[in-house]
Design a protein around this motif. Sequence first.
Motif, short mmCIF file in Angstrom:
data_model
loop_
_atom_site.label_atom_id
_atom_site.label_comp_id
_atom_site.label_asym_id
_atom_site.label_seq_id
_atom_site.Cartn_x
_atom_site.Cartn_y
_atom_site.Cartn_z
N THR A 199 4.78 -25.04 11.61
CA THR A 199 3.64 -25.71 10.98
C THR A 199 2.49 -25.78 11.99
OG1 THR A 199 5.18 -27.03 9.72
CG2 THR A 199 2.95 -27.88 9.88
N PHE A 200 1.26 -25.58 11.54
CA PHE A 200 0.12 -25.70 12.46
C PHE A 200 -1.00 -26.49 11.79
CE2 PHE A 200 -0.50 -21.80 10.05
CZ PHE A 200 -1.85 -21.81 9.71
N LYS A 201 -1.92 -26.99 12.64
CA LYS A 201 -3.06 -27.77 12.13
C LYS A 201 -4.34 -27.01 12.43
CE LYS A 201 -1.07 -32.34 12.92
NZ LYS A 201 -1.00 -33.43 13.88
N VAL A 202 -5.29 -27.10 11.50
CA VAL A 202 -6.58 -26.45 11.72
C VAL A 202 -7.63 -27.29 11.00
CG1 VAL A 202 -6.18 -24.91 9.74
CG2 VAL A 202 -7.86 -24.29 11.43
N SER A 203 -8.85 -27.38 11.56
CA SER A 203 -9.86 -28.19 10.88
C SER A 203 -10.40 -27.43 9.67
CB SER A 203 -11.00 -28.53 11.84
OG SER A 203 -11.84 -27.41 12.01
N VAL A 204 -10.81 -28.20 8.65
CA VAL A 204 -11.36 -27.59 7.44
C VAL A 204 -12.59 -26.75 7.80
CG1 VAL A 204 -12.47 -28.07 5.21
CG2 VAL A 204 -10.46 -29.36 5.90
N ASN A 205 -13.33 -27.24 8.81
CA ASN A 205 -14.52 -26.50 9.23
C ASN A 205 -14.17 -25.11 9.73
OD1 ASN A 205 -16.84 -27.80 8.67
ND2 ASN A 205 -16.82 -29.05 10.52
N SER A 206 -13.16 -25.03 10.60
CA SER A 206 -12.89 -23.69 11.13
C SER A 206 -12.15 -22.83 10.13
CB SER A 206 -12.16 -23.76 12.48
OG SER A 206 -10.94 -24.40 12.32
N LEU A 207 -11.37 -23.46 9.23
CA LEU A 207 -10.65 -22.66 8.24
C LEU A 207 -11.60 -22.00 7.24
CD1 LEU A 207 -7.91 -21.74 7.05
CD2 LEU A 207 -7.93 -23.81 5.64
N CYS A 208 -12.54 -22.78 6.70
CA CYS A 208 -13.37 -22.19 5.63
C CYS A 208 -14.80 -22.68 5.67
CB CYS A 208 -12.73 -22.50 4.27
SG CYS A 208 -12.64 -24.27 3.95
N SER A 209 -15.26 -23.21 6.81
CA SER A 209 -16.62 -23.75 6.95
C SER A 209 -16.91 -24.78 5.85
CB SER A 209 -17.68 -22.64 6.88
OG SER A 209 -17.32 -21.58 7.71
N GLY A 210 -15.88 -25.51 5.44
CA GLY A 210 -16.09 -26.54 4.42
C GLY A 210 -16.27 -26.00 3.01
N ASP A 211 -16.11 -24.67 2.83
CA ASP A 211 -16.32 -24.06 1.50
C ASP A 211 -14.96 -23.60 0.96
OD1 ASP A 211 -16.83 -22.40 -0.64
OD2 ASP A 211 -17.99 -20.93 0.50
N GLN A 212 -14.49 -24.31 -0.09
CA GLN A 212 -13.12 -24.05 -0.58
C GLN A 212 -12.93 -22.66 -1.16
OE1 GLN A 212 -11.18 -27.18 -2.78
NE2 GLN A 212 -13.08 -28.35 -2.71
N ASP A 213 -14.04 -22.03 -1.58
CA ASP A 213 -13.90 -20.73 -2.24
C ASP A 213 -14.12 -19.55 -1.30
OD1 ASP A 213 -13.35 -21.70 -4.90
OD2 ASP A 213 -15.41 -22.46 -4.89
N ARG A 214 -14.31 -19.83 -0.02
CA ARG A 214 -14.54 -18.74 0.95
C ARG A 214 -13.27 -17.89 1.08
NH1 ARG A 214 -18.35 -17.89 4.88
NH2 ARG A 214 -19.40 -19.81 4.29
N ARG A 215 -13.45 -16.57 1.12
CA ARG A 215 -12.27 -15.69 1.21
C ARG A 215 -11.59 -15.84 2.56
NH1 ARG A 215 -10.82 -15.07 -3.42
NH2 ARG A 215 -9.13 -13.75 -2.74
N LEU A 216 -10.27 -15.87 2.53
CA LEU A 216 -9.46 -15.88 3.75
C LEU A 216 -8.58 -14.64 3.71
CD1 LEU A 216 -8.35 -19.62 3.56
CD2 LEU A 216 -10.19 -18.68 4.94
N LYS A 217 -8.59 -13.88 4.80
CA LYS A 217 -7.79 -12.66 4.84
C LYS A 217 -6.58 -12.90 5.74
CE LYS A 217 -8.35 -7.77 6.12
NZ LYS A 217 -9.35 -6.85 6.67
N CYS A 218 -5.40 -12.62 5.24
CA CYS A 218 -4.17 -12.91 5.98
C CYS A 218 -3.43 -11.60 6.23
CB CYS A 218 -3.29 -13.87 5.19
SG CYS A 218 -4.21 -15.34 4.66
N ILE A 219 -3.03 -11.36 7.47
CA ILE A 219 -2.36 -10.11 7.83
C ILE A 219 -1.03 -10.42 8.51
CG2 ILE A 219 -2.56 -7.93 9.12
CD1 ILE A 219 -5.56 -8.23 9.08
#
Length: 498
Positions: free
Chosen positions: A151-171
């Motif tokens: 399990t890890f923690k990350v701030s909402v800001n760094s995850l998606c700049s506060g925008d819930q619909d921003r695309r996240l690419k996972c590899i």
Amino acid sequence: WQVDRTEVIRTCINPVFSKLFTVDFYFEEVQRLRFEVHDISSNHNGLKEADFLGGMECTLGQIVSQRKLSKSLLKHGNTAGKSSITVIAEELSGNDDYVELSFSARKLDDKDFFSKSDPFLEIFRMNDDATQQLVHRTEVVMNNLNPAWKTFKVSVNSLCSGDQDRRLKCIVWDWDSNGKHDFIGEFSSTFKEMRGAMEGRQVQWECINPKYKAKKKNYKNSGIVILNQCKIHKMHSFLDYIMGGCQIQFTVAIDFTASNGDPRNSCSLHYIHPYQPNEYLKALVAVGEICQDYDSDKMFPAFGFGARIPPEYKVSHDFAINFNEDNPECAGIQGVVEAYQSCLPKLQLYGPTNIAPIIQKVAKSASEETNTKEASQYFILLILTDGVITDMADTREAIVHASHLPMSVIIVGVGNADFSDMQMLDGDDGILRSPKGEPVLRDIVQFVPFRNFKHASPAALAKSVLAEVPNQVVDYYNGKGIKPKCVSEYESSRTLAP
């Protein structure tokens, strides 16, 4: 200067203006505001022709600490008519919340000849300019096609700049010791989608290798990635606590040791000059003027240390300067100034310079406050001293104890003594420890020599000593998991997007 003006509301004597004013808030400054209401005649929109209906002056701190401030509108000559103005404050906060994510995978492609793949996962945020920013890389799980990553923690800001619909690419990669990691597959998601894993549900994605998909007819996927849980941790801001009704309890302690010099002598640091306040008074007023906006009763306990006090003339290190031990509170900063001036002739300046007793006294009040388990009072102790502390070991002990309580200590060094010991209490150069070696839980001491601000404005001194207070308040309550008292209406309406 004029910040902004509202829209004009025609023919109305109880207007509600829709225009929002955005102002930057600084706890450590007195931010004075003036509101003026004008009646503009129908054919003009200029203020020259307008009738002045009244004005109101206040500080931003007053509005923020009350959340809703109503005051009379004063006409020229400061006469109050029947009209009043109401100002409501709301925080436009950035988002400091953070998320806890827990990923696993199953049936990943095997990329290794003699053993199974060694998978790790990378999550990228897609920026507006089409670049991608790595947000998190998990650890490698060796020799396992069904890994469960930590399990890890990350701030909402760094995850998606506060925008819930921003695309996240996972590899997903297969780790190789030579650094040439093999690509297993990828998928894309959003924070909104990940939030689906909040109430014990899971969210899963097919991990796709585009090359295989193009070549192989019956290709399904290269494994499944599962988000087992998504927890959002709300980080409250200083304003959340203040607007939720947290009061700043401000206490003053003044050094009356003999090294200050006889107050009747004009060289004394305690000399009361008819026109010019001494350094003790300057420092007290500069800091007190700001703290008083956040204290609803405006009553400030004020103590002295290092003097012999009437009637027995025993040395005391925590006497009330109004000589009323049952009620050491003075009315407003002006009340503290008056009590200070009237007690000086009655004291015999003495010694030593012990500050542990006064820190313990405020800590006692602060520890009673901890029983409430809510954010209702935070204590600030302002110590004004001219010299080297004599009870350093006890003081370190007292500060380590106080670092577990809702309090901060501000020390202003007055005069030209050697203050190098004080710098150690500040903890900026390393962690302060008690004589037994116990470290402070959080940095709560701010030390400033007044001589650095001799030629600056009082505001500069206040700014320097109070700038760290909002973080100290937030660190204390967030660290204890204590939410603001009444989570205000505006907070529930605040969305994640700023």
